[in-house]
Design a protein around this motif. Structure first.
Motif, PDB file in Angstrom:
ATOM      1  N   ILE A   1       0.860  -1.202   0.000  1.00  9.63           N
ATOM      2  CA  ILE A   1       0.000   0.000   0.000  1.00  9.63           C
ATOM      3  C   ILE A   1       0.894   1.250   0.000  1.00  9.63           C
ATOM      4  CG2 ILE A   1      -1.784   1.299   1.258  1.00  9.63           C
ATOM      5  CD1 ILE A   1      -2.953  -1.358   0.566  1.00  9.63           C
ATOM      6  N   ALA A   2       1.909   1.227   0.868  1.00  6.80           N
ATOM      7  CA  ALA A   2       2.817   2.380   0.968  1.00  6.80           C
ATOM      8  C   ALA A   2       3.480   2.676  -0.372  1.00  6.80           C
ATOM      9  CB  ALA A   2       3.864   2.120   2.045  1.00  6.80           C
ATOM     10  N   ALA A   3       3.857   1.619  -1.077  1.00 10.40           N
ATOM     11  CA  ALA A   3       4.547   1.800  -2.359  1.00 10.40           C
ATOM     12  C   ALA A   3       3.634   2.428  -3.412  1.00 10.40           C
ATOM     13  CB  ALA A   3       5.075   0.453  -2.850  1.00 10.40           C
ATOM     14  N   ALA A   4       2.323   2.252  -3.247  1.00  6.88           N
ATOM     15  CA  ALA A   4       1.376   2.782  -4.237  1.00  6.88           C
ATOM     16  C   ALA A   4       0.916   4.203  -3.917  1.00  6.88           C
ATOM     17  CB  ALA A   4       0.159   1.864  -4.338  1.00  6.88           C
TER      18      ALA A   4
ATOM     19  N   PHE B   1       1.215  16.133   0.006  1.00  2.00           N
ATOM     20  CA  PHE B   1      -0.098  15.510  -0.082  1.00  2.00           C
ATOM     21  C   PHE B   1       0.034  14.032  -0.398  1.00  2.00           C
ATOM     22  CE2 PHE B   1      -4.225  14.362  -1.764  1.00  2.00           C
ATOM     23  CZ  PHE B   1      -5.092  15.068  -0.961  1.00  2.00           C
ATOM     24  N   LYS B   2      -0.622  13.200   0.407  1.00  2.53           N
ATOM     25  CA  LYS B   2      -0.605  11.745   0.195  1.00  2.53           C
ATOM     26  C   LYS B   2      -1.803  11.368  -0.665  1.00  2.53           C
ATOM     27  CE  LYS B   2       2.934  11.504   2.877  1.00  2.53           C
ATOM     28  NZ  LYS B   2       4.250  11.593   2.229  1.00  2.53           N
ATOM     29  N   ASP B   3      -1.526  11.059  -1.926  1.00  8.69           N
ATOM     30  CA  ASP B   3      -2.577  10.775  -2.906  1.00  8.69           C
ATOM     31  C   ASP B   3      -2.869   9.272  -2.908  1.00  8.69           C
ATOM     32  OD1 ASP B   3      -4.250  10.638  -5.085  1.00  8.69           O
ATOM     33  OD2 ASP B   3      -2.669  11.008  -6.569  1.00  8.69           O
TER      34      ASP B   3
ATOM     35  N   VAL C   1      -4.025   3.667  -5.058  1.00  5.50           N
ATOM     36  CA  VAL C   1      -4.457   2.505  -4.264  1.00  5.50           C
ATOM     37  C   VAL C   1      -5.878   2.120  -4.662  1.00  5.50           C
ATOM     38  CG1 VAL C   1      -4.922   1.659  -1.927  1.00  5.50           C
ATOM     39  CG2 VAL C   1      -2.970   3.183  -2.334  1.00  5.50           C
ATOM     40  N   LEU C   2      -6.742   3.131  -4.803  1.00  6.51           N
ATOM     41  CA  LEU C   2      -8.144   2.872  -5.150  1.00  6.51           C
ATOM     42  C   LEU C   2      -8.281   2.269  -6.545  1.00  6.51           C
ATOM     43  CD1 LEU C   2      -9.730   6.224  -3.892  1.00  6.51           C
ATOM     44  CD2 LEU C   2      -9.599   4.048  -2.663  1.00  6.51           C
ATOM     45  N   ALA C   3      -7.413   2.694  -7.451  1.00  9.51           N
ATOM     46  CA  ALA C   3      -7.523   2.274  -8.855  1.00  9.51           C
ATOM     47  C   ALA C   3      -7.061   0.844  -9.082  1.00  9.51           C
ATOM     48  CB  ALA C   3      -6.717   3.226  -9.743  1.00  9.51           C
ATOM     49  N   ASP C   4      -6.344   0.281  -8.121  1.00  9.36           N
ATOM     50  CA  ASP C   4      -5.817  -1.083  -8.240  1.00  9.36           C
ATOM     51  C   ASP C   4      -6.730  -2.020  -7.441  1.00  9.36           C
ATOM     52  OD1 ASP C   4      -4.318  -3.461  -7.338  1.00  9.36           O
ATOM     53  OD2 ASP C   4      -2.637  -2.532  -8.399  1.00  9.36           O
ATOM     54  N   ALA C   5      -7.437  -2.909  -8.126  1.00  8.59           N
ATOM     55  CA  ALA C   5      -8.454  -3.743  -7.471  1.00  8.59           C
ATOM     56  C   ALA C   5      -7.881  -4.511  -6.282  1.00  8.59           C
ATOM     57  CB  ALA C   5      -9.060  -4.716  -8.485  1.00  8.59           C
ATOM     58  N   ARG C   6      -6.684  -5.062  -6.466  1.00 13.45           N
ATOM     59  CA  ARG C   6      -6.082  -5.870  -5.399  1.00 13.45           C
ATOM     60  C   ARG C   6      -5.700  -4.996  -4.200  1.00 13.45           C
ATOM     61  NH1 ARG C   6      -0.969  -6.985  -4.924  1.00 13.45           N
ATOM     62  NH2 ARG C   6      -0.541  -8.523  -3.292  1.00 13.45           N
ATOM     63  N   LEU C   7      -5.122  -3.845  -4.485  1.00 15.52           N
ATOM     64  CA  LEU C   7      -4.702  -2.961  -3.391  1.00 15.52           C
ATOM     65  C   LEU C   7      -5.905  -2.341  -2.676  1.00 15.52           C
ATOM     66  CD1 LEU C   7      -1.582  -1.116  -4.891  1.00 15.52           C
ATOM     67  CD2 LEU C   7      -1.648  -3.125  -3.380  1.00 15.52           C
ATOM     68  N   PHE C   8      -6.938  -2.012  -3.432  1.00 16.17           N
ATOM     69  CA  PHE C   8      -8.138  -1.438  -2.796  1.00 16.17           C
ATOM     70  C   PHE C   8      -8.753  -2.469  -1.842  1.00 16.17           C
ATOM     71  CE2 PHE C   8     -12.700   0.307  -3.586  1.00 16.17           C
ATOM     72  CZ  PHE C   8     -12.661   0.994  -2.386  1.00 16.17           C
TER      73      PHE C   8
ATOM     74  N   VAL D   1      -2.408   1.912   9.043  1.00 14.71           N
ATOM     75  CA  VAL D   1      -1.804   0.885   8.188  1.00 14.71           C
ATOM     76  C   VAL D   1      -0.414   1.314   7.729  1.00 14.71           C
ATOM     77  CG1 VAL D   1      -2.062  -0.352   5.990  1.00 14.71           C
ATOM     78  CG2 VAL D   1      -4.073   0.037   7.455  1.00 14.71           C
ATOM     79  N   VAL D   2      -0.286   2.539   7.239  1.00 15.70           N
ATOM     80  CA  VAL D   2       0.995   3.057   6.736  1.00 15.70           C
ATOM     81  C   VAL D   2       1.365   4.290   7.549  1.00 15.70           C
ATOM     82  CG1 VAL D   2       2.176   4.096   4.755  1.00 15.70           C
ATOM     83  CG2 VAL D   2       0.537   2.223   4.403  1.00 15.70           C
TER      84      VAL D   2
END
Ligand code: AMP
Length: 176
Positions: free
Chosen positions: A9-12, A26-28, A32-39, A173-174
């Motif tokens: 998650i941190a890497a994304a 700013f932490k965008d 994370v949201l756009a990646d199904a697995r990460l979301f 989490v991060v």
């Protein structure tokens, strides 16, 4: 066990310097949201202390908190309750003011949003100074909710936001 690690998650998470104003990193979270697995993984990580049925409602904070809290509510078979910026909720509300770097802001919750004794999880995307989350906690307490945990995807530890949430179980989490 969540299939995604906090490190992934941190890497994304994308750091955008000087947004919305100079000096802010700013932490965008949109990657994370756009990646199904990460979301899905971020929701697993945010809810990992709770089984479906053990939470009555997940409260999310306007606006990015809604995304995570609504998904967490579905996973936990819980209701979703919004804490909104002042002036957006149509029914009768409780309001809570909190300090910003310059000036103040107000958040609101419907007066019937939570039943007394409701087991509630509060979720937001990011803990910075803690003012927003502390105001949300104050609203939840006003309604008599039992706050099980306050969870963030991201915590900016150097801003000491936890100091404003002293009597709550806080998890992130991060951490930066
Ligand atoms: P605070 O009340 O200072 O803890 O601010 C928390 C709220 O502001 C959260 O709802 C975040 O969405 C937002 N926020 C504050 N700082 C940042 C940042 N560096 N990057 C992204 N969002 C932020």
């Amino acid at each position: 066990m969540p299939s995604v690690t906090a490190g992934e998650i941190a890497a994304a998470i994308r750091n955008v310097p000087d947004f919305p104003k100079p000096g802010i990193q700013f932490k965008d979270i949109t990657p994370v949201l756009a990646d199904a697995r990460l979301f899905a993984g971020s929701i697993d990580l945010l809810t990992q202390n709770f089984a479906p049925g053990s939470v009555d409602a997940v409260v999310g904070i306007d606006a990015r908190g809604f995304i995570f809290a609504a998904a967490a509510a579905l996973k936990l078979r819980a209701g979703f309750v919004p804490v909104r910026k002042k002036g957006k909720l149509p029914f009768t509300t409780h309001e809570e003011d909190y300090a910003l770097e310059y000036g103040s802001a107000t958040v609101a919750m419907h007066t019937d949003a939570l039943k007394p004794g409701a087991r509630v999880l509060l979720i937001d995307d990011l803990l910075a100074t803690g003012g927003t989350a502390a105001a949300a906690v104050a609203l939840m307490k006003k309604l008599g909710a039992e706050i099980l945990e306050v969870s963030f995807l991201i915590e900016l530890k150097f801003l000491n936001g936890r100091d404003k949430l002293k009597n709550q179980p806080v998890r992130s989490v991060v951490v930066y």
